[in-house]
Structure formats: C-alpha cells, structure tokens
Design a protein around this motif. Structure first.
Motif: not given
Length: 140
Positions: A93-101, A103-107, A121-130
């Motif tokens: 889960a930590m690896m998944g949240n790191t890579t997902y977060g 991916s949002l930052v690098l995009k 626009h991506h704040l809720p997903w950034l807060i969720g993953s990180f």
C-alpha cells in the motif's frame, strides 16, 4: 453490540451513497452529452455538474481512505503491539500510494499559470495518497 449496529448503519449509508452516485452520475453524463450537442458555450474555468461531482467524490474518497487507517492505529496503540498486522499489505500500500502520488506530481503541467489549477483539481487525491502514506509509516 453498539459497535456492530454502528458498523451496520455505516455500511447501509455507504451503500445508499454509492447507489445514488451510480444513478446520478450517468444521468449527468447523458445531460452533458445533450448540452454539448446543442453547442452551449461555457468558460474553461467554470465547473459543471460532472466536475463538481468528481470533486465531491474525490473528497469523500479522501476522507474514507484516510479514515481507514485510524482503526488500525488505534488498535495497535491500545494493544501496544503490531501483532497480526500484515506488513506486506502495508508495504505494498505504501509503494502504491507513493507511486500514485508521484504520478500526479510528475504529471503537473510545465506552465506555472496552470500548476495552481492542476494542484487544486488533484488535491483530494494527493491528500489521500500522501496522507495515507504518512499514516502507514506510523502503522508500520
């Protein structure tokens, strides 16, 4: 018994919210397609009902996702032990949240004028993953 009743009520409420979203969002998509076929102009900065529904779902998801870690943290704190915790689950889960977060930052767009809007626009997903990544550090 109180805990199971609260859990049952929570599950029923959650199922009703999911059913409502499964009915409302497709209807909104149909209405959006009809609006686009009549060529109604709108500002690029305005939020339509679908986008607003997406933000609402994103923030609800964020709250539930962050909230999902607190029962484990509380249980570990009360028992003063992490016995029975699946470390592989939390590691993945930590690896998944790191890579997902990431991916949002690098995009994020290169143009500085678009970065703030993208971030909002991506704040809720950034807060969720990180946020969950941060809480998983305490669990592990």
């Amino acid at each position: 018994i109180l805990g199971s009743r609260s859990l049952r009520n929570f599950c029923i409420t959650w199922i009703m919210v999911c059913i409502a979203l499964c009915v409302i969002l497709p209807c909104q998509l149909l209405l959006r397609n009809q609006d686009q076929s009549t060529v109604i102009e709108r500002s690029n900065n305005s939020l339509d009902m679908i986008e607003m529904s997406g933000f609402i779902c994103g923030y609800i998801s964020c709250v539930f996702y962050l909230g999902s870690r607190f029962p484990q943290l509380y249980k570990n704190f009360r028992r003063r032990s992490t016995e029975g915790t699946s470390y592989l689950l939390f590691a993945l889960a930590m690896m998944g949240n790191t890579t997902y977060g990431l991916s949002l930052v690098l995009k994020m767009p290169a143009a500085e004028s678009l970065q703030t809007l993208y971030f909002l626009h991506h704040l809720p997903w950034l807060i969720g993953s990180f946020g969950v990544l941060f809480l998983d550090i305490f669990v592990s």
